[in-house]
Write an enzyme that holds these catalytic residues in place. Structure first.
Site: not given
Ligand SMILES: *Cc1c(COP(=O)(O)O)cnc(C)c1O
Length: 357
Positions: A100, A169, A193
């Site tokens: 990511w 993030d 998540k």
């Molecule tokens: C899943 C995830 C993403 C990407 O998310 P999308 O909604 O599929 O674009 C980005 N950062 C982290 C830490 C993730 O777990």
């Protein structure tokens, strides 16, 4: 109906009580005689719901004044583009801890100079690297980190103190533990998540940061558009925000991020204990001091064992234990809604599997 032990990495398990409430009021939201998906996002009732969602989040995370909460679409992946489009003027620093952050850095490269302030890439992203003295160069606009690495199973134990704005993030450990908001200028979390269905991103952003953003960005990609219009510049993902509202209410009843942290610690300890006590049958991917409480990644002696493990786990109603395609192996994701009972059952299954093989 039989609910399974859901260890999916995302979209992932949601609290049963929330699913039931959403189901019960799906045809008639709060006495309106309409479903939540049938009402106007400009209606007073929706505005009230969104405001309550923000206020609850503010209470749960002790978000200080001077920070805005906004709702965006396009997933975590669009934030890879947006953070840099808005805030990369000179240089962006990244701690590269996996897929990511790698993607965020690649997206940002379109807007300016990017560099790795630290990285664990050469070691298969098996730990959170240290930020050494001088890692952040002059004329750096921000340092960007990924608090929990969903794919590799590592997590920052505590956040770095730096002299430039800190971006995070926090998609895969948002609300799983307390977080010192005031240390960050910008945080975002894709909902799917830990806090709701896919389709919405929650961002927490410092007012002073928004004010200094690049003005030459199209309206839909500018954070100040969402701030000025309170996330209803266009139609927001009403259902997803409503669902988050319900999850936040549940979280508050359960004791908030502080209590989640205690539970998540216990849950993860159960699984790591099985790994550590298995004489090398199960091998954790992450170094011990970088281990994630949310995503536990491990391997078995051979890929044939791993295939058998997944197959047998499915026969026993465990779902989502296959590792991410980029890493292979196995992964158990233990988000807030995954119960201690499910974790106990998984620990038991892992012990039994080892004995039988
Ligand atoms: C899943 C995830 C993403 C990407 O998310 P999308 O909604 O599929 O674009 C980005 N950062 C982290 C830490 C993730 O777990």
């Amino acid at each position: 109906m039989q609910r399974v032990h859901n260890f999916n990495a995302g979209p992932s398990a949601m609290p049963l009580a929330v699913l039931q409430k959403v189901q019960a009021e799906f045809l008639d939201f709060a006495g309106t005689g309409m479903s939540i998906v049938e009402i106007s996002h400009r209606s007073e009732r929706y505005q009230q719901l969104q405001e309550e969602t923000k206020q609850t989040l503010r209470r749960l995370l002790h978000i200080p004044d001077g920070y805005h909460i906004i709702f965006l679409q396009g997933g975590g992946s669009l934030q890879f583009v947006m953070h840099s489009a808005n805030f990369l003027r000179r240089r962006g620093a990244y701690v590269n801890t996996g897929v990511w952050s790698d993607k965020a850095m690649a997206a940002a490269a379109a807007y300016g100079e990017v560099y790795e302030a630290a990285s664990s890439k050469k070691d298969g992203f098996s730990y959170i690297p240290r930020l050494t003295e001088g890692a952040i160069r002059e004329a750096t606009d921000y340092l960007y980190i990924t608090s929990n690495n969903t794919i590799h199973g590592t997590q920052w134990a505590s956040y770095p103190k730096v002299s430039v704005p800190l971006f995070g993030d926090v998609s895969s450990d948002f609300l799983s533990r307390p977080i010192p908001i005031e240390r960050f200028d910008f945080l975002f979390a894709g909902a799917q998540k830990n806090i709701g269905p896919a389709g919405v991103v929650v961002a927490i952003i410092k007012d002073s940061l928004v004010a200094g953003a690049n003005p030459d960005v199209p309206a839909m990609l500018r954070y100040d558009t969402y701030v000025k219009h309170d996330s209803v510049y266009n139609t927001p993902p009403v259902f997803a925000i409503y669902f988050i509202h319900e999850v936040l209410q549940w979280l508050e009843r359960e004791g908030g991020p502080e209590e989640m942290a205690r539970r998540n610690e216990r849950k993860a300890a159960m699984i790591y204990e099985v790994i550590d006590d298995s004489d090398g049958f199960y091998r954790g991917h992450a170094d011990k001091n970088s281990r994630s409480r949310m995503n536990i990644t491990f391997n078995l002696p051979t890929s044939a064992y791993e295939e058998a493990f997944i197959r047998e786990s499915e026969q026993h109603h465990f779902v989502g234990l296959k590792g991410h395609r980029s890493l292979g192996g196995c992964r158990a994701s233990l988000y807030n809604a995954v119960t201690e009972e499910s974790c106990t059952a998984l620990a038991q299954f892992m012990k039994t599997f080892r004995k039988n093989h």
